[in-house]
Design a protein around this motif. Structure first.
Motif, mmCIF file in Angstrom:
data_model
loop_
_atom_site.group_PDB
_atom_site.id
_atom_site.type_symbol
_atom_site.label_atom_id
_atom_site.label_comp_id
_atom_site.label_asym_id
_atom_site.label_seq_id
_atom_site.Cartn_x
_atom_site.Cartn_y
_atom_site.Cartn_z
ATOM 1 N N PRO A 53 -16.281 38.022 29.986
ATOM 2 C CA PRO A 53 -16.564 36.643 30.389
ATOM 3 C C PRO A 53 -16.815 35.715 29.206
ATOM 4 N N MET A 54 -16.900 36.280 28.016
ATOM 5 C CA MET A 54 -17.147 35.502 26.813
ATOM 6 C C MET A 54 -16.556 36.251 25.631
ATOM 7 N N PRO A 55 -16.266 35.564 24.531
ATOM 8 C CA PRO A 55 -15.764 36.288 23.357
ATOM 9 C C PRO A 55 -16.879 37.098 22.713
ATOM 10 N N LEU A 164 -22.617 50.626 28.229
ATOM 11 C CA LEU A 164 -23.730 49.829 28.733
ATOM 12 C C LEU A 164 -24.107 48.749 27.727
ATOM 13 N N GLY A 165 -24.085 49.117 26.444
ATOM 14 C CA GLY A 165 -24.362 48.131 25.405
ATOM 15 C C GLY A 165 -23.314 47.035 25.381
ATOM 16 N N VAL A 172 -22.985 40.839 31.090
ATOM 17 C CA VAL A 172 -22.731 41.379 32.431
ATOM 18 C C VAL A 172 -23.973 42.131 32.897
ATOM 19 N N SER A 173 -24.538 41.718 34.010
ATOM 20 C CA SER A 173 -25.783 42.326 34.485
ATOM 21 C C SER A 173 -25.577 43.337 35.603
ATOM 22 N N GLN A 174 -24.465 43.225 36.346
ATOM 23 C CA GLN A 174 -24.154 44.160 37.426
ATOM 24 C C GLN A 174 -22.683 44.546 37.357
ATOM 25 N N VAL A 175 -22.390 45.781 37.779
ATOM 26 C CA VAL A 175 -21.006 46.259 37.716
ATOM 27 C C VAL A 175 -20.641 46.962 39.023
ATOM 28 N N PRO A 176 -19.356 46.890 39.413
ATOM 29 C CA PRO A 176 -18.896 47.632 40.595
ATOM 30 C C PRO A 176 -18.555 49.069 40.201
#
Length: 414
Positions: A53-55, A164-165, A172-176
């Motif tokens: 979502p960001m560089p 995770l890092g 990113v705080s949540q993942v599918p």
């Protein structure tokens, strides 16, 4: 995936590679996914591709403590301020000036390089460059790790510490993640007793469930210990029927062979199940049942503890991995010399327990452990690899190269 022929009446033994192909051909990842916080996502399987979502880095910054300069400048430069990590210098670097900068601080406007502090001489508010500076020197450019919109992590990847890092660095705080298969497991045998009891003559402690629990913990599954079941056809059938209503996979140990007390094939049929595979050209681990009870996959593993370990790693683990949504993988195998001769009769693919180690010359070698019986857990506990001997092998001479399959990438000295 029901076989056209009854596998229990087939006189031949099924080669391991054929058995694995047959098992995996009918298994697909569980449908659906769930969102979890990043701090709970370790070990889970990513359910879809994620885009950055960001560089990364998010902005151009200093890779060293030093001075932000224009690479074209030479000689004496005036220090006009300081850029700290988390606090940018608000001005612009013009000709003949520089900014004191610390690692991670945003590169000031106008600067295109960072000179290490060890490479300048400072006199008050002036620094003297001791060597020419290249554009981009000691600079981390925005997006050099990942551009915005690039694939951050790919579907099917098991999330490790570095992942995770990376997710956190990208905000990113949540993942599918894929749903975890529900795996029930039990042991069978009248001789089995829990650790809380004192053994009577002829009885043994139920060790296989502890081995299975340890192996299952290495995978993204939800494991349920169903205890030990007696050699009773009705109770085994009832256990299979009930457990199949609440699990995606059932695993049992013991009762898969041809003895009068080996009842699990009958119990599976009595429970309305199907047998797709039985008896492998494998040592240890020949008596293995693979089938289904309703929508639940079933693995009936042998009762000997080493056989449990071998058949789980070679057949059950890949099946659970696919069911959990993981990417296809190939088990790491190495070619190394064997320090001692090995005995083997031709006919079945054989997994002997070995110790992979570094020799005096600093090169890898493997030594087979004594006591290779399929009931001997002590040798398996000391082993850190399998020595994989082909079906047609008639043994190995000392110094010959063999195939080894490590249990781990860490080699611990004895």
């Amino acid at each position: 995936m029901t076989s056209s022929a009854d596998p229990c009446r087939s006189p031949g033994l099924v080669p391991l590679a054929q058995a694995l192909e047959q098992i995996l051909s009918g298994i697909a990842p569980l449908p659906g996914d769930e969102w979890v916080p990043v701090h709970d996502a370790g070990g889970r399987i990513l359910a879809c591709d994620l885009q950055a979502p960001m560089p990364l880095p998010a902005f151009t910054n200093a890779a060293m403590d030093g001075y932000a300069v224009r690479a074209q400048d030479r000689g004496r430069l005036k220090v006009i301020g300081t850029a700290w990590a988390g606090k940018a210098f608000p001005g612009r670097v013009e000709a003949g000036t520089c900014v004191r900068i610390f690692t991670g601080a945003p590169l000031p406007e106008g600067a295109d390089a960072v000179v290490m502090q060890e490479q300048v001489a400072r006199e008050g508010d002036t620094v003297i460059l001791s060597a020419p500076v290249r554009p981009g020197e000691n600079v981390r450019h925005a997006g050099e790790d990942l551009e915005r919109g690039a694939v951050l992590l790919s579907k099917g990847k098991r999330l490790q510490a570095a992942d995770l890092g990376l997710l956190a660095a990208a905000g990113v705080s949540q993942v599918p993640v894929c749903l975890r298969p529900r795996v029930g497991f039990f042991s069978s045998g009248d001789e089995l007793r829990p650790l809380t009891e004192t053994l009577q003559p002829g009885q043994i402690y139920d060790s296989n469930r502890y081995t299975l629990e340890g192996l299952l913990r290495e995978l993204p599954v939800v494991a349920c210990d169903l205890g030990a079941q007696p050699d009773d056809l009705e109770r085994l059938g009832a256990c299979l029927r009930l457990a199949a209503e609440h699990t995606d996979v059932l695993i049992s140990t013991g009762g898969a062979s041809v003895g009068e007390a080996d009842l699990l094939r009958q119990a599976l049929i009595q429970a309305g199940g199907e047998i797709h595979l039985w008896r492998l050209a494998l040592k240890p681990g020949k008596p293995l049942i693979f089938g289904r009870v309703g929508r639940t996959w079933y693995f009936g593993l042998p009762g000997n503890p080493v056989s449990v370990h071998v058949t789980f790693r070679q057949l059950v683990r890949p099946a659970l991995w696919r069911l959990a949504g993981g990417r296809p993988y190939r088990t790491l195998r190495l070619q190394v010399p064997c320090t001692h001769p090995l005995k083997k009769d031709p006919g079945r693919l054989e997994f002997q327990r070995g110790r992979l180690h570094y020799g005096d010359d600093g090169k890898l070698a493997v030594t087979a452990l004594s006591r290779q019986g399929s009931h001997q857990l002590a040798a398996l506990s000391r082993a850190n690899c399998y020595i994989v001997l082909p079906a047609d092998s008639r043994g190995v001479n000392a110094g010959e190269t063999v195939t080894v399959e490590p249990f781990t990438t860490d080699l611990v000295d004895d």
